[in-house]
Design an enzyme around this catalytic site. Structure first.
Site, PDB file in Angstrom:
ATOM      1  N   LYS A  79       1.190  -1.438  -0.223  1.00  0.00           N
ATOM      2  CA  LYS A  79      -0.001   0.138  -0.252  1.00  0.00           C
ATOM      3  C   LYS A  79       0.958   1.343  -0.138  1.00  0.00           C
ATOM      4  O   LYS A  79       2.016   1.679   0.573  1.00  0.00           O
ATOM      5  CB  LYS A  79      -0.774   0.511   1.314  1.00  0.00           C
ATOM      6  CG  LYS A  79      -1.847   1.244   1.748  1.00  0.00           C
ATOM      7  CD  LYS A  79      -2.890   0.982   2.463  1.00  0.00           C
ATOM      8  CE  LYS A  79      -3.893   1.555   2.841  1.00  0.00           C
ATOM      9  NZ  LYS A  79      -3.555   3.232   2.626  1.00  0.00           N
ATOM     10  N   GLY A  80       0.698   2.400  -0.619  1.00  0.00           N
ATOM     11  CA  GLY A  80       1.211   3.360  -0.457  1.00  0.00           C
ATOM     12  C   GLY A  80       1.305   4.249   0.924  1.00  0.00           C
ATOM     13  O   GLY A  80       0.513   4.082   1.591  1.00  0.00           O
ATOM     14  N   GLY A  81       2.430   4.619   1.006  1.00  0.00           N
ATOM     15  CA  GLY A  81       2.880   5.434   2.494  1.00  0.00           C
ATOM     16  C   GLY A  81       3.002   4.072   3.202  1.00  0.00           C
ATOM     17  O   GLY A  81       3.036   4.741   4.471  1.00  0.00           O
TER      18      GLY A  81
ATOM     19  N   GLY B 265       6.579   3.080   3.819  1.00  0.00           N
ATOM     20  CA  GLY B 265       7.391   3.044   4.102  1.00  0.00           C
ATOM     21  C   GLY B 265       8.296   1.514   3.556  1.00  0.00           C
ATOM     22  O   GLY B 265       9.173   1.402   3.839  1.00  0.00           O
ATOM     23  N   LYS B 266       7.913   1.775   1.508  1.00  0.00           N
ATOM     24  CA  LYS B 266       8.204   0.503   1.091  1.00  0.00           C
ATOM     25  C   LYS B 266       9.898   0.881   0.484  1.00  0.00           C
ATOM     26  O   LYS B 266      10.880  -0.142   0.162  1.00  0.00           O
ATOM     27  CB  LYS B 266       7.700   0.539  -0.128  1.00  0.00           C
ATOM     28  CG  LYS B 266       6.247  -0.184  -0.280  1.00  0.00           C
ATOM     29  CD  LYS B 266       5.406  -0.646  -1.457  1.00  0.00           C
ATOM     30  CE  LYS B 266       5.575   0.410  -2.310  1.00  0.00           C
ATOM     31  NZ  LYS B 266       4.973   1.449  -1.969  1.00  0.00           N
ATOM     32  N   THR B 267      10.030   2.532   0.469  1.00  0.00           N
ATOM     33  CA  THR B 267      11.274   2.401  -0.469  1.00  0.00           C
ATOM     34  C   THR B 267      12.676   3.195   1.230  1.00  0.00           C
ATOM     35  O   THR B 267      13.329   2.327   0.388  1.00  0.00           O
ATOM     36  CB  THR B 267      11.245   4.032  -0.382  1.00  0.00           C
ATOM     37  OG1 THR B 267      10.238   4.156  -2.267  1.00  0.00           O
ATOM     38  CG2 THR B 267      12.479   4.788  -0.968  1.00  0.00           C
ATOM     39  N   SER B 268      11.782   2.560   1.795  1.00  0.00           N
ATOM     40  CA  SER B 268      12.926   3.286   3.187  1.00  0.00           C
ATOM     41  C   SER B 268      13.995   1.386   3.909  1.00  0.00           C
ATOM     42  O   SER B 268      14.435   1.241   3.634  1.00  0.00           O
ATOM     43  CB  SER B 268      12.495   3.101   4.389  1.00  0.00           C
ATOM     44  OG  SER B 268      12.554   5.081   4.518  1.00  0.00           O
TER      45      SER B 268
ATOM     46  N   ASP C  81       8.433   2.817  -8.872  1.00  0.00           N
ATOM     47  CA  ASP C  81       7.632   4.098  -9.146  1.00  0.00           C
ATOM     48  C   ASP C  81       7.222   5.715  -9.643  1.00  0.00           C
ATOM     49  O   ASP C  81       8.554   6.303  -9.083  1.00  0.00           O
ATOM     50  CB  ASP C  81       7.604   3.870  -7.229  1.00  0.00           C
ATOM     51  CG  ASP C  81       6.671   4.805  -6.460  1.00  0.00           C
ATOM     52  OD1 ASP C  81       5.530   5.247  -7.573  1.00  0.00           O
ATOM     53  OD2 ASP C  81       5.826   4.570  -5.638  1.00  0.00           O
TER      54      ASP C  81
ATOM     55  N   ASN D  10       5.333  -2.556   9.495  1.00  0.00           N
ATOM     56  CA  ASN D  10       6.111  -1.675   9.544  1.00  0.00           C
ATOM     57  C   ASN D  10       5.531  -0.666  10.417  1.00  0.00           C
ATOM     58  O   ASN D  10       4.491  -0.281  10.663  1.00  0.00           O
ATOM     59  CB  ASN D  10       6.629  -0.997   8.320  1.00  0.00           C
ATOM     60  CG  ASN D  10       7.412   0.081   8.229  1.00  0.00           C
ATOM     61  OD1 ASN D  10       8.655   0.328   9.067  1.00  0.00           O
ATOM     62  ND2 ASN D  10       7.551   0.786   7.456  1.00  0.00           N
TER      63      ASN D  10
END
Length: 337
Positions: free
Chosen positions: A15-17, A19-22, A44, A270
């Site tokens: 889901k967006g937001g 913390g996928k990037t971190s 993305d 997370n």
């Protein structure tokens, strides 16, 4: 996850937001610190990889990440550019009404109807959602075959939010069929009269080139599809947060991944707040938040699919995770076997 020296791919999504990037960045840092030449790729459209690494990795080519002893490279791929390139080329395959009328007058009306049924104008002017990321990933797959970058043993993808990922998973099959039809019809036209060939406004050589390009795209998408389903080399890591909405969406994502036969073995929860009883008593907000998180975690135990995944619980940090040192610290807290 770091065992073995054969190349492995990890796709981090959810889901967006959440913390996928971190998390994808910290996983890539972990691999690099364990001696793996690692490539971290963001597909993305709303890139934040440069922010996470505190270093500019834009430009569409791998950039060596400072502070990793040249073990980690990162890049942001522009899916929109890939989509535009495809759309610009693919418009050549569409036909005007006048061309269809002419084909009917020379006895090729059936072929014209087939071309019309494909609705190529709609497909190519507005490519289906997921096409941009599929082409971006296929470009990366082709790119790493270059001898210069064959050294990477771990490749981590920071993917787009869930909805985009789900469309991406079903896209290769859809495009495989559509492009296959286009190629067959173009080949039919190649064998028609010179007048009919001219309907596309290109000569024989250019028609052959168009067919070759479509075949190449089809092959690249097939490669992406095969990569997604390879049990030995690929794993999709689902990321969520301890909320009802996050857990519910993760359940739907897992069902879709299983349907598409994409290997999925881990779930990262997370931003789990470590709240003591004293803090719950002292701060009402923390008490309510902790209760909501407990309920969400109970949902994981009740979900037949999600409870079967290896669960990784990542804490809510009291600092911003940005830059290699912070990501290395996060990796030590999260990515432990």
């Amino acid at each position: 996850m770091s065992a073995g020296r054969d190349r492995k791919y990890y796709m981090v999504g959810g889901k967006g937001g959440v913390g996928k990037t971190s998390l994808s960045s910290s996983l890539a840092v972990k691999f690099a610190m364990n001696g793996h030449p690692t490539l971290l790729v963001s597909t993305d459209p709303a890139h934040s990889l440069s922010d996470s690494l505190a270093q500019d990795v834009t430009g569409g080519v791998p950039v060596c990440v400072d502070g990793t002893d040249a073990q980690l490279y990162a890049m942001e791929v522009d899916p929109n550019q890939a989509k535009e390139e495809f759309a610009a080329f693919a418009k050549q395959t569409d036909m005007s009404q006048g061309a269809k009328d002419f084909m009917g007058s020379v006895g090729l009306g059936g072929l014209a109807d087939q071309l019309g049924d494909l609705k190529l104008g709609e497909l190519l002017d507005t490519p289906p959602p997921g096409l941009d990321e599929a082409i971006a990933i296929s470009k990366v797959v082709q790119f790493i075959k270059d001898e210069k970058y064959a050294k990477f043993t771990r490749i981590v993808f920071d993917t787009a939010p869930t909805g985009h990922t789900l469309r991406l998973l079903s896209l290769p099959d859809f495009l495989d069929k559509s492009i296959g039809k286009i190629v067959r019809l173009r080949q039919k036209l190649t064998s028609a009269t010179d007048a009919v060939k001219g309907l596309f406004g290109v000569d024989d050589g250019k028609q052959d080139e168009a067919v070759a390009k479509l075949e190449k795209l089809k092959a690249q998408l097939q490669e992406v599809k095969d990569l997604f389903r390879n049990e030995k080399t690929t794993e999709f890591v689902i990321v969520t947060i301890p909320t009802v909405l996050g857990i519910s969406e993760s359940g739907r994502l897992l069902s879709s991944l299983e349907k598409e036969k994409v290997p999925t073995r881990r779930l990262v929860v997370n931003q789990i707040g470590a709240v003591t009883k004293d803090a719950q008593t002292a701060v009402n907000f923390c008490a309510v938040k902790a209760k909501d998180q407990r309920r969400a975690m109970e949902m994981l135990d009740e979900d037949a699919g999600l409870r079967g995944l290896r669960r990784i619980e990542a804490p809510l940090f009291d600092m911003e995770i940005r830059g290699v040192p912070a990501l290395q610290f996060m990796a030590g807290q999260v990515w432990t076997e």
